[in-house]
Scaffold this motif. Structure first.
Motif, PDB file in Angstrom:
ATOM      1  N   THR A 107       8.791  30.819  91.206  1.00  0.00           N
ATOM      2  CA  THR A 107       9.796  31.867  91.392  1.00  0.00           C
ATOM      3  C   THR A 107      10.846  31.370  92.367  1.00  0.00           C
ATOM      4  N   VAL A 108      12.070  31.495  91.926  1.00  0.00           N
ATOM      5  CA  VAL A 108      13.180  31.084  92.764  1.00  0.00           C
ATOM      6  C   VAL A 108      14.129  32.273  92.854  1.00  0.00           C
ATOM      7  N   SER A 109      14.878  32.311  93.924  1.00  0.00           N
ATOM      8  CA  SER A 109      15.751  33.470  94.132  1.00  0.00           C
ATOM      9  C   SER A 109      17.053  33.305  93.359  1.00  0.00           C
ATOM     10  N   VAL A 110      17.799  34.386  93.310  1.00  0.00           N
ATOM     11  CA  VAL A 110      19.094  34.352  92.635  1.00  0.00           C
ATOM     12  C   VAL A 110      20.037  33.385  93.342  1.00  0.00           C
ATOM     13  N   SER A 111      19.965  33.353  94.665  1.00  0.00           N
ATOM     14  CA  SER A 111      20.893  32.460  95.360  1.00  0.00           C
ATOM     15  C   SER A 111      20.505  30.991  95.103  1.00  0.00           C
ATOM     16  N   TRP A 112      19.246  30.759  94.870  1.00  0.00           N
ATOM     17  CA  TRP A 112      18.775  29.408  94.492  1.00  0.00           C
ATOM     18  C   TRP A 112      19.443  29.004  93.174  1.00  0.00           C
ATOM     19  N   LYS A 113      19.385  29.923  92.213  1.00  0.00           N
ATOM     20  CA  LYS A 113      19.975  29.640  90.901  1.00  0.00           C
ATOM     21  C   LYS A 113      21.482  29.459  90.995  1.00  0.00           C
ATOM     22  N   LEU A 114      22.069  30.280  91.845  1.00  0.00           N
ATOM     23  CA  LEU A 114      23.514  30.192  92.026  1.00  0.00           C
ATOM     24  C   LEU A 114      23.890  28.844  92.660  1.00  0.00           C
ATOM     25  N   ASP A 115      23.071  28.388  93.578  1.00  0.00           N
ATOM     26  CA  ASP A 115      23.316  27.071  94.192  1.00  0.00           C
ATOM     27  C   ASP A 115      23.285  25.971  93.133  1.00  0.00           C
ATOM     28  N   VAL A 116      22.300  26.072  92.233  1.00  0.00           N
ATOM     29  CA  VAL A 116      22.203  25.080  91.154  1.00  0.00           C
ATOM     30  C   VAL A 116      23.485  25.092  90.324  1.00  0.00           C
ATOM     31  N   ALA A 117      23.938  26.291  89.970  1.00  0.00           N
ATOM     32  CA  ALA A 117      25.159  26.407  89.161  1.00  0.00           C
ATOM     33  C   ALA A 117      26.358  25.803  89.892  1.00  0.00           C
ATOM     34  N   LYS A 118      26.438  26.046  91.195  1.00  0.00           N
ATOM     35  CA  LYS A 118      27.564  25.511  91.978  1.00  0.00           C
ATOM     36  C   LYS A 118      27.509  23.989  92.051  1.00  0.00           C
ATOM     37  N   GLN A 119      26.306  23.462  92.197  1.00  0.00           N
ATOM     38  CA  GLN A 119      26.174  22.005  92.279  1.00  0.00           C
ATOM     39  C   GLN A 119      26.555  21.356  90.945  1.00  0.00           C
ATOM     40  N   LEU A 120      26.129  21.983  89.859  1.00  0.00           N
ATOM     41  CA  LEU A 120      26.498  21.442  88.545  1.00  0.00           C
ATOM     42  C   LEU A 120      28.013  21.535  88.353  1.00  0.00           C
ATOM     43  N   ALA A 121      28.588  22.643  88.795  1.00  0.00           N
ATOM     44  CA  ALA A 121      30.044  22.801  88.661  1.00  0.00           C
ATOM     45  C   ALA A 121      30.782  21.729  89.458  1.00  0.00           C
ATOM     46  N   SER A 122      30.233  21.352  90.606  1.00  0.00           N
ATOM     47  CA  SER A 122      30.924  20.337  91.401  1.00  0.00           C
ATOM     48  C   SER A 122      30.828  18.964  90.730  1.00  0.00           C
ATOM     49  N   ALA A 123      29.708  18.691  90.080  1.00  0.00           N
ATOM     50  CA  ALA A 123      29.584  17.435  89.323  1.00  0.00           C
ATOM     51  C   ALA A 123      30.564  17.444  88.146  1.00  0.00           C
ATOM     52  N   LEU A 124      30.666  18.600  87.514  1.00  0.00           N
ATOM     53  CA  LEU A 124      31.548  18.737  86.349  1.00  0.00           C
ATOM     54  C   LEU A 124      33.015  18.591  86.751  1.00  0.00           C
ATOM     55  N   ASN A 125      33.325  19.137  87.909  1.00  0.00           N
ATOM     56  CA  ASN A 125      34.688  19.027  88.423  1.00  0.00           C
ATOM     57  C   ASN A 125      35.045  17.560  88.678  1.00  0.00           C
ATOM     58  N   PHE A 126      34.090  16.850  89.235  1.00  0.00           N
ATOM     59  CA  PHE A 126      34.284  15.414  89.479  1.00  0.00           C
ATOM     60  C   PHE A 126      34.546  14.675  88.165  1.00  0.00           C
ATOM     61  N   LEU A 127      33.742  14.981  87.161  1.00  0.00           N
ATOM     62  CA  LEU A 127      33.919  14.333  85.850  1.00  0.00           C
ATOM     63  C   LEU A 127      35.261  14.720  85.225  1.00  0.00           C
ATOM     64  N   GLU A 128      35.608  15.994  85.381  1.00  0.00           N
ATOM     65  CA  GLU A 128      36.874  16.469  84.817  1.00  0.00           C
ATOM     66  C   GLU A 128      38.057  15.732  85.446  1.00  0.00           C
ATOM     67  N   GLU A 129      37.998  15.554  86.760  1.00  0.00           N
ATOM     68  CA  GLU A 129      39.082  14.834  87.449  1.00  0.00           C
ATOM     69  C   GLU A 129      39.193  13.397  86.969  1.00  0.00           C
ATOM     70  N   LYS A 130      38.069  12.822  86.606  1.00  0.00           N
ATOM     71  CA  LYS A 130      38.063  11.440  86.127  1.00  0.00           C
ATOM     72  C   LYS A 130      38.261  11.375  84.617  1.00  0.00           C
ATOM     73  N   ASN A 131      38.404  12.549  84.006  1.00  0.00           N
ATOM     74  CA  ASN A 131      38.592  12.632  82.558  1.00  0.00           C
ATOM     75  C   ASN A 131      37.409  12.057  81.774  1.00  0.00           C
ATOM     76  N   ILE A 132      36.217  12.295  82.291  1.00  0.00           N
ATOM     77  CA  ILE A 132      35.010  11.794  81.630  1.00  0.00           C
ATOM     78  C   ILE A 132      34.251  12.958  80.990  1.00  0.00           C
ATOM     79  N   VAL A 133      33.969  12.830  79.708  1.00  0.00           N
ATOM     80  CA  VAL A 133      33.166  13.825  79.014  1.00  0.00           C
ATOM     81  C   VAL A 133      31.702  13.396  79.120  1.00  0.00           C
ATOM     82  N   HIS A 134      30.841  14.299  79.530  1.00  0.00           N
ATOM     83  CA  HIS A 134      29.419  13.963  79.620  1.00  0.00           C
ATOM     84  C   HIS A 134      28.780  14.109  78.238  1.00  0.00           C
ATOM     85  N   GLY A 135      28.821  15.295  77.689  1.00  0.00           N
ATOM     86  CA  GLY A 135      28.366  15.491  76.314  1.00  0.00           C
ATOM     87  C   GLY A 135      26.920  15.921  76.136  1.00  0.00           C
ATOM     88  N   ASN A 136      26.140  15.974  77.204  1.00  0.00           N
ATOM     89  CA  ASN A 136      24.739  16.352  77.030  1.00  0.00           C
ATOM     90  C   ASN A 136      24.229  17.132  78.239  1.00  0.00           C
TER      91      ASN A 136
END
Ligand code: ATP
Ligand code: MG
Length: 289
Positions: A107-136
């Protein structure tokens, strides 16, 4: 363009199962740094012999990951070739795939899940700035490096894994299997693979995380209801009761790719989510006056 690792420097340990085109093992790598011998825990991904025609794409994925560096992107140390064997050597991430972690009933809290989403968004932002598509992007490809503990204010820490064999190389049935993570336009043609496709996958992944790693299309695995019907009829995943989160997911999973938000917009929306709103919505305990 990528580091090759001598096969002799690798030690194989327990099997961790199979990926879509791979066999996965825990292992160790010995190397000499500063004149000293080091032994590092690694993850070994060996491409299945029956997919060896895809080795270039497999190594391209390794090369991509080793050329970019971000705290929420998995480290790939290099590749190793031994006879017919093609192996990707990567960082071993202690708690493994996030979908399994959540399915195990932690069991994890909502803020735990939200942290995960934010961390993924920051990775995605980095890829977007570099114009790299991950795809998976999917919860299976988020690896949990730190469990975190909400009661002590310690956040989890995730790393996005390598994309593996490129979508352009995959057969139709594999793509169909990736519904609802793969963007619908990719099923029409892999030439439609753009940065926007990762936004769609991000939406599906956030959905998974907030639904404790459950598969989004459980009922669709039946023969009578093929998964592709989901896209053909422009279906949406069951919305979260948390309206603001449901909005974000829907916005990312817009069937029209150019309506999907930019990463900056995703991050802004995530930052505006207040976990207490959700907790009030779901609390079964009387709220203290
Ligand atoms: P795909 O390309 O479809 O993602 P894959 O070859 O990456 O396939 P996965 O199914 O993603 O294989 O991973 C299989 C399992 O291996 C995961 O469930 C996870 O538990 C484990 N795993 C993968 N990468 C790592 C890693 N770097 N550290 C620890 N465990 C890992
Ligand atoms: Mg993977």
């Amino acid at each position: 363009q990528f580091h090759t690792i001598k096969y002799e420097d690798l030690k194989w340990d327990e099997s961790l199962g199979q990926g879509s085109f791979t066999r996965i093992y825990k292992g160790y790598r010995t190397d000499i740094r500063d004149g000293e011998k080091h032994c590092t825990e690694v993850l070994l991904k060996e491409l299945d012999a029956c997919h060896k025609n895809c080795w270039e794409s497999f190594f391209e994925s390794a090369s991509l990951m080793s050329q970019i560096s971000h705290k929420h992107l998995l480290l790939v140390y290099g590749v190793s070739v031994h006879g017919e064997k093609n192996i990707m050597v990567q960082e071993f991430v202690k708690y493994g795939a996030l979908d399994l972690y959540l399915k195990r009933g932690k069991t994890v809290s909502v803020s735990w899940k939200l942290d995960v989403a934010k961390q993924l968004a920051s990775a995605l932002n980095f890829l977007e700035e570099k114009n790299i598509v991950h795809g998976n992007i999917c919860a299976k490809n988020l690896l949990l490096a730190r469990e975190g503990d909400s009661s002590q204010g310690i956040s989890p820490f995730i790393k996005l894994s390598d994309p593996g064999i490129s979508l352009a190389m995959l057969g139709k049935h594999v793509l169909l299997d990736r519904i609802p993570w793969v963007a619908p336009e990719v099923l029409i043609s892999s030439e439609n693979l753009t940065l926007e496709c990762d936004k769609w996958s991000f939406g599906a992944t956030v959905w998974e995380v907030f639904n404790n790693g459950n598969s989004p299309l459980k009922g669709y695995n039946l023969k009578e209801v093929p998964k592709r019907r989901f896209y053909e009829t422009f279906q949406r995943l069951p919305p979260s009761q948390w309206a603001e989160l449901a909005d974000l997911i829907n916005h990312c999973m817009d069937y029209q790719a150019d309506f999907r938000p930019s990463c900056r917009c995703i991050i802004r929306q995530l930052n505006s989510l207040i976990t207490s709103d959700y907790e009030i919505l779901h609390s079964t305990e009387p709220v203290a006056q």
